[in-house]
Design a protein around this motif. Structure first.
Motif, PDB file in Angstrom:
ATOM      1  N   ARG A 258      52.458  44.918  75.058  1.00  0.00           N
ATOM      2  CA  ARG A 258      51.802  45.756  74.047  1.00  0.00           C
ATOM      3  C   ARG A 258      51.702  45.018  72.720  1.00  0.00           C
ATOM      4  N   HIS A 259      52.765  44.300  72.355  1.00  0.00           N
ATOM      5  CA  HIS A 259      52.695  43.458  71.155  1.00  0.00           C
ATOM      6  C   HIS A 259      51.538  42.468  71.272  1.00  0.00           C
ATOM      7  N   MET A 260      51.420  41.845  72.440  1.00  0.00           N
ATOM      8  CA  MET A 260      50.372  40.845  72.665  1.00  0.00           C
ATOM      9  C   MET A 260      48.989  41.467  72.519  1.00  0.00           C
ATOM     10  N   ALA A 261      48.791  42.657  73.053  1.00  0.00           N
ATOM     11  CA  ALA A 261      47.480  43.297  73.009  1.00  0.00           C
ATOM     12  C   ALA A 261      47.085  43.725  71.598  1.00  0.00           C
ATOM     13  N   LEU A 262      48.059  44.147  70.788  1.00  0.00           N
ATOM     14  CA  LEU A 262      47.769  44.623  69.439  1.00  0.00           C
ATOM     15  C   LEU A 262      47.731  43.498  68.407  1.00  0.00           C
ATOM     16  N   PHE A 263      48.297  42.337  68.765  1.00  0.00           N
ATOM     17  CA  PHE A 263      48.410  41.239  67.810  1.00  0.00           C
ATOM     18  C   PHE A 263      47.066  40.742  67.277  1.00  0.00           C
ATOM     19  N   PRO A 264      46.034  40.528  68.117  1.00  0.00           N
ATOM     20  CA  PRO A 264      44.770  40.006  67.589  1.00  0.00           C
ATOM     21  C   PRO A 264      44.166  40.866  66.487  1.00  0.00           C
ATOM     22  N   ASP A 265      44.324  42.177  66.573  1.00  0.00           N
ATOM     23  CA  ASP A 265      43.794  43.082  65.550  1.00  0.00           C
ATOM     24  C   ASP A 265      44.761  43.266  64.379  1.00  0.00           C
ATOM     25  N   ASN A 266      45.921  42.639  64.469  1.00  0.00           N
ATOM     26  CA  ASN A 266      46.950  42.779  63.429  1.00  0.00           C
ATOM     27  C   ASN A 266      47.323  44.252  63.224  1.00  0.00           C
ATOM     28  N   VAL A 267      47.439  44.951  64.341  1.00  0.00           N
ATOM     29  CA  VAL A 267      47.811  46.369  64.321  1.00  0.00           C
ATOM     30  C   VAL A 267      49.283  46.499  64.680  1.00  0.00           C
ATOM     31  N   ASP A 268      50.024  47.152  63.833  1.00  0.00           N
ATOM     32  CA  ASP A 268      51.442  47.358  64.082  1.00  0.00           C
ATOM     33  C   ASP A 268      51.640  48.366  65.207  1.00  0.00           C
ATOM     34  N   LEU A 269      52.696  48.182  65.989  1.00  0.00           N
ATOM     35  CA  LEU A 269      52.992  49.125  67.055  1.00  0.00           C
ATOM     36  C   LEU A 269      53.147  50.547  66.531  1.00  0.00           C
ATOM     37  N   ALA A 270      53.498  50.672  65.259  1.00  0.00           N
ATOM     38  CA  ALA A 270      53.672  52.001  64.666  1.00  0.00           C
ATOM     39  C   ALA A 270      52.367  52.798  64.686  1.00  0.00           C
ATOM     40  N   VAL A 271      51.209  52.123  64.582  1.00  0.00           N
ATOM     41  CA  VAL A 271      49.924  52.820  64.630  1.00  0.00           C
ATOM     42  C   VAL A 271      49.755  53.485  65.992  1.00  0.00           C
ATOM     43  N   TYR A 272      50.074  52.751  67.028  1.00  0.00           N
ATOM     44  CA  TYR A 272      50.005  53.256  68.408  1.00  0.00           C
ATOM     45  C   TYR A 272      50.990  54.410  68.604  1.00  0.00           C
ATOM     46  N   ASP A 273      52.220  54.186  68.170  1.00  0.00           N
ATOM     47  CA  ASP A 273      53.257  55.207  68.359  1.00  0.00           C
ATOM     48  C   ASP A 273      53.009  56.439  67.492  1.00  0.00           C
ATOM     49  N   ASN A 274      52.464  56.215  66.292  1.00  0.00           N
ATOM     50  CA  ASN A 274      52.138  57.355  65.427  1.00  0.00           C
ATOM     51  C   ASN A 274      51.043  58.221  66.044  1.00  0.00           C
ATOM     52  N   LEU A 275      50.083  57.551  66.707  1.00  0.00           N
ATOM     53  CA  LEU A 275      49.033  58.295  67.392  1.00  0.00           C
ATOM     54  C   LEU A 275      49.641  59.211  68.446  1.00  0.00           C
ATOM     55  N   VAL A 276      50.502  58.649  69.263  1.00  0.00           N
ATOM     56  CA  VAL A 276      51.143  59.441  70.316  1.00  0.00           C
ATOM     57  C   VAL A 276      51.941  60.589  69.710  1.00  0.00           C
TER      58      VAL A 276
END
Length: 601
Positions: A258-276
Motif C-alpha cells: 500500500r505504501h508503494m501504491a500511494l508513494f508516486p502520488d505522494n499521498v499519505d496512508l492517513a488519506v486512505y485510512d481517513n477515507l475508510v
C-alpha cells in the motif's frame, strides 16, 4: 451510411460525422506504420546516452530530450492511436495485429531505457541540485524532482532491466482473469418475457435493473453459480497478484504494498485510512437508504442483492439528441467560463467523440487525452437514456482537464493522476445535476435525478471504499504470512458486505464470491481515488459561485502533473488530507435520502 442511433451498425456503415477524427494523432494506419518504424529504429540509440548523465547538465538534457521528448512522446501517440482504433471494433484482426506490434516494441523500449532512472539516481546530489537550476533542464525540473523521491526505491541497472523485461509476463494474471470472465465462462441465458438473453458481465447490470424480480434473481443466481464453479482458479489469480505486489514492495524497500501504491502520488496512508474511517462513521445513512429501498419495493425483511439495482422511480421518457445534450451540458458548465464552454462545444459537435454503438465496439465510455492529439471520447450514446447525458458530461470533464493540462505544461509533466482526474469528471456531473434539479418542475424527474445522485455516491464513495478495505485487508494478510484461500477471501469479503449493507439486506452464500470478480483489484490500491474524487467534487461544486472560485478551479485543471495531487487540489480549494470533504459528501448523501423520501411520500 447507417444512422447508428437507429440500429447497431457495422463499423463501416457508421456516418463519418458520428465518429472521431484521429488525424491529430495520425492521418491513417499507413502514417501510423511509418511512425512505428521510426520508433523501432530509434530504440537502439537509447543506449548511446548511457554513462553520460553525470557529465554535465547538457549531457543529461540531450539524453532526456531524446528519450523522453522524442521517443516517449512518439510512443504515446502510437499507443493512443492504436488503442482508439482497437476500441472501434475489438474483433478487427488487422488492428489487433497493429496493437500487438506496438506492445512488443513498447516492451523493448522499456527494457532499453531501464538504465535511465538508476543512472539519474546515481548522479551526485550536489550535481543534481545544480542541474535543477540549469535552463537546459527547465522542462524537466518537475520530472527530475519527482524522480529523485524514488531514489531509495530504485534498484541496480541490471535489476531494473530484469523487471522491465517482465512487463508482458506480469500482466498474465489480469489477462487470464479477463479471458476467464469474458471468454471462457458461460453464464448461460436469462429469459425475459418470451426472449432469452445471453448473461455476460456487460448484460448483468441491465438484467439486474429489470422490473421483474424473477428475472433479476435468475440473472444473479446464474452469474454467481458460474463464479462458484471457478472460485479456486479465481482465488489463485487474485492471490498471485497480491503476492506479486508484496514481492515488488519488498525488493524496492517499501514498508508495504500500500505504501508503494500511494508513494508516486505522494499521498499519505492517513488519506486512505481517513477515507475508510469517515465512511464507517457515516454508514447509518447508507443503511437507511437500503431500508427505504426495501420499503419502496415492498420487500421489507426480504431485500436481496438482486434488488439493489432495480429502479425505485419511474419517469417519463426524456430524450436528448447528441446536439441537444451538448447544449444542455455547455449551459450547465457556463460557470467555468467562456473558453471552457466554447472549446468543449466545438469538440463535441466536431469529431472529438465516437458517438454511437456499432458492432464490435468497446462498451461503456472513456476519455483518452494525450499531449499531441485531441482529447478523444468514446461513447455508446442513446438519446433516450438520461444517464448517458451525465456520462457525456463526465467524459467531457476528463477531456477538458487534458486540454488545459497539455496547453499549460511541457510533456514531461503534463499527465495528471487518477486522483485528480476523478475530480474533474464528477465535478461536471455535479453542476449538471444541480442545473437539471433546479430547473425541473416535475417531482418525478427530480426524484429520478436525486435517485441518480444517491446511487452515484453509493457506487463511487461507499462501494469503492468497501473495495479499498478489502484490498487493504487482503494485502495485510499476505504481508503477515496468512494464506489467501477461497475461504479466507470469502470470509473477509462477507464481513464487509454485512457491515456496509446493514440489516436490511439478506445475502446468499454465493454473494461472498463477489470479491473474486472485481477487475479493479488487478491494479491494486487505486479504487479509493474514485471515492476521494467524488468527495472533492461535491465539496467544490457546493462552494462554486463567483469568478474567484472559477479561476481557482481552472488553475487546478491547468496544473496537470506539475504538482502532486493533494497539492494541485488545494489550488481548487479542497484539502484531501482532512476528513471534511468526505464527511461533507456523505452528509449530502444523508440529505438526499431525506429529500427523496419527501418526494416519494
Amino acid at each position: 451510411m447507417v444512422d447508428a442511433r437507429l440500429t447497431v451498425a457495422e463499423r463501416r456503415e457508421v456516418k463519418l460525422e458520428d465518429t472521431w477524427d484521429l488525424e491529430s494523432l495520425f492521418a491513417d494506419d499507413s502514417e501510423w506504420e511509418e511512425g512505428l518504424l521510426k520508433f523501432e529504429a530509434g530504440i537502439p540509440r537509447v543506449i548511446e546516452f548511457k554513462g553520460s548523465l553525470g557529465d554535465s547538465a547538457g549531457s543529461m538534457a540531450a539524453a532526456l530530450n531524446y528519450i523522453v521528448i522524442d521517443m516517449e512522446l512518439l510512443e504515446e501517440r502510437l499507443g493512443y492511436y492504436v488503442m482508439l482504433r482497437q476500441s472501434e471494433d475489438i474483433g478487427d484482426t488487422h488492428v489487433r495485429g497493429l496493437y500487438g506490434r506496438y506492445i512488443n516494441l513498447a516492451t523493448k523500449f522499456a527494457a532499453a531505457k531501464s538504465w535511465l532512472e538508476p543512472e539519474i539516481q546515481a548522479v551526485d546530489a550536489k550535481k543534481i541540485r545544480a542541474y535543477l537550476n540549469s535552463e537546459l533542464l527547465a522542462d524537466f525540473q518537475v520530472y527530475l524532482q519527482k524522480l529523485l523521491r524514488f531514489k531509495p526505491h530504485i534498484l541496480s541497472e541490471k535489476e531494473e532491466s530484469l523487471l522491465a523485461k517482465q512487463l508482458e509476463s506480469v500482466q498474465v494474471p489480469a489477462r487470464a482473469f479477463n479471458a476467464l470472465m469474458n471468454v471462457d465462462m458461460d453464464f448461460g441465458k436469462v429469459k425475459v418475457g418470451d426472449t432469452e438473453f445471453p448473461l455476460t458481465q456487460s448484460s448483468l447490470i441491465s438484467l439486474l435493473q429489470n422490473k421483474d424480480r424473477a428475472v433479476r434473481e435468475d440473472a444473479y443466481r446464474k452469474f454467481y453459480r458460474c463464479i462458484d464453479a471457478h472460485k479456486y482458479t479465481m482465488a489463485e489469480l487474485y492471490s498471485g497478484t497480491v503476492l506479486r505486489n508484496k514481492y515488488i514492495a519488498e525488493i524496492r524497500s517499501y514498508p508495504s504494498a500500500r505504501h508503494m501504491a500511494l508513494f508516486p502520488d505522494n499521498v499519505d496512508l492517513a488519506v486512505y485510512d481517513n477515507l475508510v474511517s469517515s465512511v464507517r462513521r457515516n454508514l447509518k445513512a447508507l443503511h437507511e437508504y437500503y431500508e427505504m429501498r426495501a420499503e419502496m419495493l415492498n420487500l421489507k425483511d426480504n431485500l436481496r442483492p438482486w434488488d439493489v439495482h432495480a429502479s425505485i422511480v419511474d419517469i417519463k421518457d426524456i430524450h436528448h439528441t447528441w446536439d441537444e445534450a451538448v447544449e444542455v451540458i455547455c449551459d450547465a458548465l457556463k460557470p467555468l467560463g467562456q473558453e471552457y464552454v466554447d472549446v468543449l462545444r466545438a469538440g463535441l459537435l466536431g469529431r472529438w467523440a465516437d458517438r454511437y454503438e456499432n458492432k464490435g465496439k468497446r462498451s461503456g465510455a472513456f476519455s483518452a487525452g494525450s499531449y499531441s492529439g485531441n482529447p478523444y471520447i468514446l461513447m455508446n450514446y442513446k438519446d433516450e437514456v438520461l444517464r448517458d447525458l451525465f456520462t457525456m458530461a463526465h467524459e467531457a470533464g476528463h477531456s477538458m482537464h487534458s486540454w488545459y493540462s497539455a496547453r499549460n505544461n511541457p510533456f514531461p509533466h503534463y499527465d495528471y493522476t487518477i486522483f485528480e482526474a476523478e475530480v474533474a469528471s464528477t465535478f461536471n456531473e455535479q453542476l449538471l445535476a444541480k442545473k437539471l434539479i433546479e430547473e425541473s418542475s416535475d417531482d418525478a424527474v427530480k426524484a429520478y435525478l436525486i435517485g441518480k445522485q444517491m446511487e452515484d455516491v453509493i457506487a463511487t464513495i461507499y462501494r469503492q471504499t468497501m473495495f479499498a478495505e478489502f484490498e487493504r485487508d487482503t494485502h495485510l494478510m499476505a504481508e503477515r504470512g496468512e494464506p489467501l484461500t477461497v475461504d479466507t477471501l470469502r470470509e473477509t469479503y462477507s464481513d464487509l458486505l454485512k457491515e456496509y449493507f446493514g440489516n436490511a439486506m439478506h445475502f446468499i452464500d454465493e454473494s461472498s464470491l463477489e470479491g473474486l470478480r472485481i477487475p479493479h483489484f488487478y491494479s491494486a490500491f487505486y479504487v479509493y481515488k474514485y471515492a476521494t474524487g467524488l468527495s472533492a467534487a461535491m465539496t467544490l461544486s457546493a462552494r462554486y459561485g463567483g469568478e474567484a472560485e472559477g479561476n481557482a478551479y481552472l488553475s487546478f485543471l491547468k496544473s496537470g502533473g506539475s504538482k502532486h495531487p493533494i497539492e494541485s487540489l488545494k489550488l481548487a480549494g479542497v484539502d484531501m488530507n482532512q476528513t471534511e470533504p468526505v464527511d461533507y459528501a456523505l452528509n449530502c448523501f444523508a440529505n438526499l435520502v431525506k429529500e427523496f423520501r419527501r418526494l416519494n411520500k
